[in-house]
Design a protein around this motif. Structure first.
Motif, PDB file in Angstrom:
ATOM      1  N   ILE A  23      25.151  47.327-107.328  1.00  0.00           N
ATOM      2  CA  ILE A  23      24.012  46.486-107.696  1.00  0.00           C
ATOM      3  C   ILE A  23      24.388  45.040-107.410  1.00  0.00           C
ATOM      4  CG2 ILE A  23      22.432  45.857-109.578  1.00  0.00           C
ATOM      5  CD1 ILE A  23      24.425  48.654-110.591  1.00  0.00           C
ATOM      6  N   PRO A  24      23.770  44.425-106.365  1.00  0.00           N
ATOM      7  CA  PRO A  24      24.176  43.066-105.989  1.00  0.00           C
ATOM      8  C   PRO A  24      23.711  42.014-106.997  1.00  0.00           C
ATOM      9  CG  PRO A  24      22.272  43.754-104.699  1.00  0.00           C
ATOM     10  CD  PRO A  24      22.663  44.938-105.532  1.00  0.00           C
ATOM     11  N   TYR A  25      24.523  41.010-107.242  1.00  0.00           N
ATOM     12  CA  TYR A  25      24.147  39.794-107.965  1.00  0.00           C
ATOM     13  C   TYR A  25      24.393  38.656-106.981  1.00  0.00           C
ATOM     14  CZ  TYR A  25      23.855  42.175-112.489  1.00  0.00           C
ATOM     15  OH  TYR A  25      23.491  42.993-113.546  1.00  0.00           O
ATOM     16  N   GLY A  26      23.378  38.331-106.205  1.00  0.00           N
ATOM     17  CA  GLY A  26      23.585  37.429-105.087  1.00  0.00           C
ATOM     18  C   GLY A  26      24.378  38.149-104.005  1.00  0.00           C
ATOM     19  N   SER A  27      24.943  37.388-103.071  1.00  0.00           N
ATOM     20  CA  SER A  27      25.657  38.021-101.956  1.00  0.00           C
ATOM     21  C   SER A  27      27.151  38.118-102.211  1.00  0.00           C
ATOM     22  CB  SER A  27      25.425  37.206-100.681  1.00  0.00           C
ATOM     23  OG  SER A  27      25.979  35.911-100.861  1.00  0.00           O
ATOM     24  N   LEU A 114      31.793  30.872-115.472  1.00  0.00           N
ATOM     25  CA  LEU A 114      30.667  30.571-116.376  1.00  0.00           C
ATOM     26  C   LEU A 114      29.948  31.872-116.765  1.00  0.00           C
ATOM     27  CD1 LEU A 114      29.370  27.159-114.969  1.00  0.00           C
ATOM     28  CD2 LEU A 114      30.653  27.584-117.062  1.00  0.00           C
ATOM     29  N   HIS A 115      28.729  32.074-116.294  1.00  0.00           N
ATOM     30  CA  HIS A 115      27.973  33.240-116.787  1.00  0.00           C
ATOM     31  C   HIS A 115      28.341  34.549-116.100  1.00  0.00           C
ATOM     32  CE1 HIS A 115      25.508  30.238-118.695  1.00  0.00           C
ATOM     33  NE2 HIS A 115      25.215  29.691-117.543  1.00  0.00           N
ATOM     34  N   ASP A 537      24.510  18.496-104.045  1.00  0.00           N
ATOM     35  CA  ASP A 537      24.269  19.760-103.351  1.00  0.00           C
ATOM     36  C   ASP A 537      24.264  20.955-104.303  1.00  0.00           C
ATOM     37  OD1 ASP A 537      24.176  18.477-100.866  1.00  0.00           O
ATOM     38  OD2 ASP A 537      26.365  18.436-100.775  1.00  0.00           O
ATOM     39  N   GLY A 538      24.309  20.667-105.623  1.00  0.00           N
ATOM     40  CA  GLY A 538      24.266  21.754-106.592  1.00  0.00           C
ATOM     41  C   GLY A 538      25.608  22.407-106.828  1.00  0.00           C
ATOM     42  N   ILE A 540      29.329  22.643-108.592  1.00  0.00           N
ATOM     43  CA  ILE A 540      29.992  22.206-109.810  1.00  0.00           C
ATOM     44  C   ILE A 540      31.274  21.471-109.454  1.00  0.00           C
ATOM     45  CG2 ILE A 540      31.179  23.004-111.898  1.00  0.00           C
ATOM     46  CD1 ILE A 540      29.106  25.267-112.016  1.00  0.00           C
TER      47      ILE A 540
END
Lengths: 545, 545
Positions: A23-27, A114-115, A537-538, A540
């Motif tokens: 199950i992907p969470y992003g790439s 983090l999450h 650029d978002g 961290i």
């Protein structure tokens, strides 16, 4: 050898995991359904990494674990990592995350620190749902729990000193009582999730958690709150191991995150077994030093899961050895082979402890290329040779896997040796005092254990309820072999002071609280959070790895 | 027309969103980067759904919103939903989730109702990080905050009565003081995230949140804690709207979840704008009835975001009208056209309120096919005709989009009419008392507002600090037009009682607490959590939609 990162779907494909179970969470992140374990033999060799007693100088255990797995890949072995998830609390405090460093790092580091995929949040939610249901039952008078004897607390994944001692339910909103918040890595549900073998096992463990006692001192179990099904619903995604990779493309199952000082300190059994099912050499960790994370790995996780390590790696750094040898933190750059030799007493203690488990041991010197001298490194190698233990130095931070090839060869050789049958340090039938005595004398080098009067009273309560046939999970400072954080090196002539017990019946252990250790950390005067930001650029910035 | 679900990547493709901006969470959920908004005109028509005063009979506002969007799709319109995320707390309490019902539902419902993509967890973490940093600063004495005047609380996404009034920091672990936990949908950070237009806007709003006062009653702002960058790091994924779909394949941006009784009750501005950028007809909601969610949508969200609705839909059910007409809950199956007519007073009040905003209004009768009679439905249609308002009945639960085609035609027709310029109910320069008076008299039908002595004192404090030029977000029971939950129908001759104010300077409003409403809900005697379970195939059972 791969040497670089790939989309996570390709990492799963490389391992041979059925795409339907990914199950992907992003790439760059995925969960792998526990169904992927069904019917798979656990063919891999299990390598446990631990360390000498950590100091302010840093020992880089996770960095070595990752570098070693990359080194194994570099010498042609099919290696897989099985590591813990970091807690968000310390990221904002002082310690930072737990994704390695330099050329031996996990990716995506910021997200993992983090999450990640939300596992800690799910555990926090499940824990606090049970808490809310307990206080609701007290409010409506629908439980036989005595409000003064509720042992189930609340948790947050945060370093929050002010929540250590609280009074809740004031102003007639609930039943007023004293209570407490622990950090999520100390939650029994974290331990239960990490030790479960299946959803059925998870359900049974949640059911049998002790939440408190009646006025007559009878244990009350979580199942009486009738929300085990709801807890399972909250946890059903969290139970699936997470798959990420190192920056050299070594697959990494990163799952579960109990702390090793205040909990049992090992990643999930399911993740370890998943790694053993799909990899040939699995590098895993016991948190902090051998006396804490490794002892618990062996006596709690291996005992319950039927696992045993094929080799044990103990990480040391020249800088940490110097601190154990009495050198101040601001003098660590100065070559001092005599201090290193004095500090080897600490390493020696852990090597003696490891020897009791009859597994081949390799010492990994985690090189700080800028300051370590050849003479200092040789002193460690000579010491290990004297103890009959393999030893290799590795520059995993600066060079990644190619910096750990010699180490990888020694470890693979050790893991391939046949091992005698595995046995734990103590038996579950031993009296609780005997279990603690064995850990304290054989792992810490203590003269014995003192149990406070309130702790003895708690023990009597546990005996009355048949709750003493469990493992013991010592909650002890990570900074000393003793329960006094200021005693470096190899302290002698000390005793361990047990001030209280907590019950983790679902996890299968009692937590013995020693010294002044707390299960909710605090922020320092200037928290690391002040350095963290997000750039235009978002991305961290300022977060410690 | 699509009529069925597709992989979420295809939903994004259908909308024309650049695949590089789509971050998958499994195959059925995704986040869409706010970068996908850049340079896109907001070409869609905005349709606001609200309802009559909710009763125990249920009004199904979200179900109508979803059914209407499906109906618009069925008549050939390119419709998109922009809805709130459910809170986990009520899922375990009494209310259930917020994903519609029957043939007008969002999918994957269970996931959306629990952790979804982790936005609530991120908001909870950011909120409590700031809380921990504040108490840490009090502990070290590094802040000018007066411990007795800290207004920033903690939050959990849980119905937990016992956390309404707590004392923290006992036993010298922190500075002992009274405090409180709210539910996460009441967090100012939830509101701030929902009202932000960009990361820069989010940063500025976080900076200007008020966390308390000095001994001299000077406001202290969050920026003084120096962790705005860390809060942004925690929130950086949560700020991206989530994309899911209805079971007939209508794309749905489901993002942000403030409650409309205790907060401003609207999904995020960024999600609404994303829907307007990629859809032709956007169906969104104000939570609960028109007096709460819609008033706040118009006076808070539209004012700040420069939005205005092209049409307003007000949902009614025959059963709810009967309850407003005095029928008991167990008698709702019995046909009773006179009770319906009496109950129409409540609907009439909301229609009068809506008329003040000069937007075309459509009443949607949400049919319960088994019990509603033709005569009862006709009574509602006649009433609407008398008020010059469009009205259609729809069986969205039983039939989905095809059951809402007449409604969809009326709504599209209304939304396509040119509208006069939009104006809010009150000006930001009005005195706070005047703002509340306008809302109470024109939206609730009250005779006026009484402000308690402590609330007046708080107002003076706000004035001294220049914090009164904000919107007012009334915290009021959803179950009555008044602040007394027991008064159904259209109460008259009542006053609104304001007992306290909370400051949400980052969100741009003051929360006026009326009646006895709490910002932390409680569990009922028998929580819904007792019905929830996970079956052998890993599916959740017993969870209300």
């Amino acid at each position: 050898m791969i040497g670089k990162t790939r989309p996570i779907s390709e990492v799963a494909e490389y391992l041979g995991i059925d795409a339907a179970q990914v199950i992907p969470y992003g790439s760059d992140k995925a969960k792998v359904s526990i169904k992927a374990l069904k019917g798979r033999p656990l063919k891999g060799k299990l390598i446990l990494t631990s360390a000498l007693t950590p100091t302010a100088a840093g020992e880089g255990k996770t960095t070595i674990s990752i570098g070693l797995a990359q080194g194994l890949q570099a010498i042609g072995k099919r290696s897989v990592l099985a590591l813990r998830e970091p807690s968000m609390g310390p990221v904002f405090g002082r310690k930072g995350g737990a994704t390695g460093g330099g050329m031996s790092s996990l990716t995506p580091a910021d997200s993992i620190n983090l999450h990640f995929t939300g596992d800690f949040h799910a555990i926090t939610s499940a824990h606090n749902l049970l808490s809310a249901v307990i206080d609701n039952a007290l409010f409506y008078g629908t439980t036989r729990l005595d409000p003064a004897k509720v042992t189930w607390k609340r948790v947050l994944d945060m370093n929050d000193r002010s929540l250590r001692n609280v009074v809740i339910g004031l102003n007639k909103q609930g039943v007023a009582r004293e209570s407490s918040f622990d950090i999520t890595p100390a939650s029994e549900i974290m331990a239960v999730l990490c030790l479960s073998e299946s959803m059925d096992d998870l359900r049974e463990r949640l059911d049998r958690m002790v939440i408190g006692f009646t006025r007559d001192d009878e244990a009350v179990y979580a199942r009486e709150m009738k929300v085990t099904g709801a807890l399972l619903a909250v946890l059903k995604d969290a139970v699936n191991p997470n798959l990420v990779q190192s920056i050299e493309g070594v697959p990494a199952f990163v799952h579960g995150g109990p702390f090793a000082n205040i909990a049992h300190g090992c990643n999930s059994v399911l993740a370890t077994k998943m790694a053993l099912a799909y990899g040939d050499y699995v590098v895993t960790e016991g948190g902090f030093a051998f006396d804490l994370g490794a002892e618990k790995f062996l006596d709690i996780k291996c005992r319950q899961a039927g696992l045993s390590p094929d080799a044990i790696v103990i990480v040391a750094t020249i800088r940490a050895l110097k601190m154990h040898g009495g050198v101040a933190k601001d003098q660590l750059e100065t070559p001092d082979v005599e201090a290193v030799k004095r500090g080897l007493e600490n390493l020696g203690a852990h090597l003696e402890s490891a020897a009791r488990f009859k597994r081949p041991v390799v010492v990994a010197i985690n090189l700080f290329a800028a300051s370590d001298t050849a003479e200092e490194v040789q002193a460690v190698k000579d010491f290990c040779a004297g103890m009959g233990v393999r030893c290799a130095a590795a520059d995993v931070f600066g060079k990644g896997g190619p910096g750990a090839e010699e180490l990888a060869r020694l470890v693979a050789e050790a893991a391939d040796e046949p091992s005698p049958e595995f046995s734990c340090l103590y038996g579950l039938d031993d009296a609780v005092e005997v279990k603690m005595e064995k850990i304290a004398t054989q792992m810490y080098g203590a003269d014995g254990v003192d149990v406070s009067a309130p702790a003895r009273k708690k023990l009597a309560l546990l005996e009355k309820n048949g709750l003493t046939g469990l493992s013991v999970c010592m909650a002890k400072t990570q900074n000393s072999l003793s329960d006094d954080a200021s005693l470096l090196g190899r302290p002698r002539g000390f005793r361990i002071h047990v001030r209280d017990f907590e019950i983790a019946n679902g996890a299968g252990y009692l937590v013995a609280l020693t010294g002044t250790i707390m299960r909710m950390p605090a922020l320092p005067r200037v928290p690391s959070a002040e350095q963290i930001d997000v750039d235009e650029d978002g991305r961290i910035t300022g977060m410690k790895g």
